[in-house]
Enzyme design. Structure first.
Site, mmCIF file in Angstrom:
data_model
loop_
_atom_site.group_PDB
_atom_site.id
_atom_site.type_symbol
_atom_site.label_atom_id
_atom_site.label_comp_id
_atom_site.label_asym_id
_atom_site.label_seq_id
_atom_site.Cartn_x
_atom_site.Cartn_y
_atom_site.Cartn_z
ATOM 1 N N ASP A 78 0.856 -1.089 -0.051
ATOM 2 C CA ASP A 78 0.191 -0.138 -0.039
ATOM 3 C C ASP A 78 1.032 1.126 0.010
ATOM 4 O O ASP A 78 2.201 0.899 0.186
ATOM 5 C CB ASP A 78 -0.917 0.110 1.296
ATOM 6 C CG ASP A 78 -2.134 0.926 1.014
ATOM 7 O OD1 ASP A 78 -2.172 1.759 0.341
ATOM 8 O OD2 ASP A 78 -3.191 0.866 1.595
HETATM 9 C C1 BGC Z 1 -4.995 3.340 -0.103
HETATM 10 C C2 BGC Z 1 -5.204 2.150 -1.206
HETATM 11 C C3 BGC Z 1 -5.049 2.958 -2.245
HETATM 12 C C4 BGC Z 1 -3.565 3.716 -2.400
HETATM 13 C C5 BGC Z 1 -3.380 4.419 -3.677
HETATM 14 C C6 BGC Z 1 -3.818 3.889 -0.112
HETATM 15 O O1 BGC Z 1 -3.771 5.228 0.637
HETATM 16 O O2 BGC Z 1 -5.051 2.459 1.034
HETATM 17 O O3 BGC Z 1 -6.520 1.503 -1.195
HETATM 18 O O4 BGC Z 1 -4.813 1.964 -3.441
HETATM 19 O O5 BGC Z 1 -3.766 4.621 -1.184
HETATM 20 O O6 BGC Z 1 -4.290 5.593 -3.727
#
Ligand code: BGC
Length: 721
Positions: A262
């Site tokens: 993530d």
């Molecule tokens: C989120 C993810 C997301 C990623 C990219 C993160 O903060 O938890 O679900 O895909 O950001 O935007």
């Protein structure tokens, strides 16, 4: 002039293009593996490491010399996110408007796996149209507490329902030649302290509740990418947890694709390198736009570590191999068919998911509304006119359009009745009551034939509203499940002056309804129903569509009744949260511990009625065959979700009083009967025994319960396994 250095990549690109122009496939084939070997052999260590970390906000690095492009990602999960360019700043020069689908929880409420597939296909096609390789969805974290800010993106409290919908979604995306990314692996069930909270959880709860959707995504849907979550599990960050990533995901489940972190979930070079993280994304994003990608954990310091011999290069090769495998699987080097965005078909799919996902919770002979009688319709509430597509955090979508409930009602009713609107309450940072708005709405309600209240939760996308607790949003959880801004009082006051109040809610979960539930005639849960949500809601309220959605989560009477808040812990203390409720999540807890919910898991009303009959069961060696009839015993066509639960009657350990093991959705004309046949595999009777660290099938009696909801069991049979 020496052309050799240039000729090799050129020839290689030609070779790759020619050899990849064949049908899409989900996971690479042997011939691809040979090409991958050859590419890896040609790469320098620096080029390899360049591929395993971000090269911009939503890309990981390529190797131009060898014709390997960057891998381009986009959120997810209910529409292709707006265009970022290479940093977080929105690229204003492009048309990035797309189909805004109903959010995950609304999709799950359809209990229609075919719709899951079509939903994924829309996303895949639109992602391709926008030039993306990976769509960052589906989000399959289990709904553990109703407060989690991202429940609206997730699917259900139940692992079986979550798995079935996720598998359809992923196949739909990947059949378009786009990689899906199932997230957030694992146990990312709250936003509060998400970036470091240590989840203390038993292996049994992981195996039975929190893992199954990920496992099904890998084993059944061949998902190409997985996103490692922010949190820790039993002391180790999910991106730095060799048991979680190397052992369970890659070895046991046979995951061949890539594990990306993530955004900002990696914290240590050596641990991430050795534990199975293949791409590091999003570290130091706060430095945008002056971010130095070489400073990422899996960048220069990884090169140094390999050079010092502390980490073997084979570890890096495996990551590069996985990334290339994904690239080959989505034909990144070949001619990809073009995608499409904003087609009528995509918009119709958004409508269909909303119509099947909106849940009719209560109906005392008022719905569907009859325009011949309801000549003066009053619509009250901020959510009747508010748009939601841009909100919620990373799942925000720049939608082509969004039909609000008020618009949907006006479009449907036309000139056949008078429609008026009152805001009724105001969204304020201080959660105050706007007496004038409330008084105006109540005064108007006195003269209305029917009042349609549209309230509930919101997303946080307007800076003036930041800091308000009413959110369904990434990064924060709700504070409680009570309605805000005086909505409870307002609904009560409306019901005092008008006998025909219909309450409809937007939101990723329940609100406490005790203050007014008995006084209103109907309650409808609309979730966040996407760009055609207002049309779908109006169609249901006025009977153009017969509702068929069922709750994918329990709606408790009050927050404290939820297992994560009663026997478990939420949000935890000192950056640690103990999942003490173990496997007793959602209805597994409410049913076993006899806690009465407001509306149970699987509940949802229809404008027609269904009867179940002729329930037959036959056991053979490892499976149980079931058959039963469902009849539409009412006057209009409708769809029913038949749910099969299994109760283990003689287990040596405490088991939930029932668990969902199968479901189907059938559409029936009045008086039509259909026979449903199915087989329950032996896995439906097994549980994970913590002491033995394995799945066991204990011989004994099992009850098979067939119902229209988890608490509306119509027929049952007992079998001996
Ligand atoms: C989120 C993810 C997301 C990623 C990219 C993160 O903060 O938890 O679900 O895909 O950001 O935007």
């Amino acid at each position: 002039m020496d052309f050799s250095n240039r000729l090799i990549p050129l020839l290689l690109i030609v070779f790759l293009v020619v050899s990849c122009s064949k049908k899409p496939h989900n996971i690479s084939e042997n011939s691809d593996e040979l090409k991958i070997d050859s590419l890896i052999q040609r790469m320098t260590l620096e080029e390899k490491i360049g591929m395993i970390h971000a090269s911009s906000a939503f890309t990981s690095g390529g190797v131009p010399r060898l014709g390997i492009p960057e891998l381009i990602m986009s959120d997810g999960p209910h529409g292709v996110r707006f265009e970022h360019g290479r940093d977080w700043a929105r690229d204003m020069d492009v048309d990035d408007s797309v189909t805004y689908l109903p959010t995950g929880i609304c999709l799950a409420s359809t209990w229609n796996t075919e719709l899951g597939y079509q939903y994924g296909a829309v996303l895949g096609s639109e992602a391709k149209h926008r030039g993306k390789d990976v769509i960052l969805g589906p989000g399959v974290n289990i709904i553990r507490s109703p407060l989690c800010g991202r429940n609206f993106e997730y699917l259900s409290e139940d692992p079986f329902l979550t798995s079935r919908m996720a598998v359809g979604y992923i196949k739909g995306v990947q059949d378009q030649g786009i990689a899906a990314c199932v997230k957030h692996f694992a146990a990312n069930n709250q936003e509060e302290n998400r970036s470091g909270i240590n989840v203390v959880v038993s292996e049994q709860a992981l195996r039975e509740i929190y893992f199954p959707a990920f496992e099904a995504s890998v084993r059944e849907a061949n998902v190409l990418t997985v996103m490692g979550a922010y949190n820790k599990i039993n002391g180790l960050y999910c991106t730095q947890n060799p048991w979680l990533l190397n052992q369970v995901l890659k070895e046991e489940w046979g995951f061949k694709g890539l594990l990306m972190s993530d955004w900002g979930a990696v914290h240590n070079t050596r641990e991430a390198l050795l534990s199975g993280t293949d791409i590091e994304m999003g570290t130091d994003l706060l430095q945008m736009p002056n971010i130095d990608y070489n400073k990422f954990y899996l960048a220069d310091s990884a090169i140094a570590m390999v050079k010092r011999g502390e980490v073997p290069v084979s570890v890096v090769d495996d990551k590069v191999r996985r990334i290339l495998r994904v690239m080959f699987s989505i034909r990144l080097f070949g001619n990809r068919t073009p995608g499409e965005a904003n087609t009528k078909e995509h918009q119709q799919l958004a409508l269909k998911v909303a119509e099947e996902g909106i849940v009719l919770l209560k109906n005392q002979q008022i719905l569907p509304l009859n325009i011949a009688k309801a000549k003066k319709i009053l619509v009250v509430g901020e959510n009747a006119t508010r748009k939601h597509a841009h909100g919620g955090g990373s799942s925000q979508v720049s939608t082509k359009y969004e039909i609000t409930p008020l618009e949907g009602i006006k479009n449907l009713v036309g000139n056949e009745a008078a429609i008026s609107y009152q805001q009724g309450y105001e969204i304020t940072r201080e959660n105050t009551v706007n007496k004038k708005l409330s008084d105006d709405a109540v005064a108007a309600a006195k003269n209305a034939d029917v009042v349609i209240f549209v309230g509930g939760w919101i997303h946080n996308f307007n800076p003036a509203e930041w800091g308000i607790d009413a959110y369904d949003s990434e990064g924060i959880d709700k504070k409680n499940t009570q309605l805000m801004y005086g909505q409870d009082k307002l609904i009560r006051a409306l019901a005092e002056v008008n006998n025909n109040v219909v309450v409809t809610f937007f939101g990723g979960g329940p609100v406490d309804m005790a203050p007014w539930l008995l006084q209103v005639k109907a309650v409808v849960q609309a979730w966040y129903p996407g760009m055609e949500g207002g049309t779908a809601l109006a169609n249901i309220l006025f009977g153009k569509t017969n509702p068929s959605g069922k709750l994918p989560m329990t709606f408790a009477k009050k927050l404290e009744d939820n297992p994560s808040h009663s026997i478990g812990e939420y949000p935890g203390k000192s950056m640690e949260v103990n999942y003490a409720e173990g496997i007793f999540v959602g209805y597994r807890y409410f049913d076993t511990y006899q806690v009465e919910p407001e509306f149970c898991f699987g509940h949802g009303l229809s404008y027609t009625t269904f009867e179940y009959s002729d329930f037959m069961v036959e056991t053979s060696d490892n499976t149980v065959s079931l058959s039963f009839n469902i009849t539409n015993s009412g006057k209009i066509p409708g769809a029913e979700v038949a749910q099969v639960y299994v109760a283990n009657k003689e287990a040596s350990v405490k088991r939930p009083s029932k668990e969902l093991k199968w479901f189907t959705k059938v559409m029936l004309e009045p008086n039509e009967t259909t026979t449903v046949e199915l087989e329950l595999p032996k896995e439906a009777f097994m549980f994970y025994q913590e002491t033995k660290k394995q799945w066991v099938l204990e011989p004994g009696e099992f009850e098979i319960l067939l119902g229209s909801s988890s608490r509306d069991i119509r027929l049952s049979q007992t079998v001996e396994m």
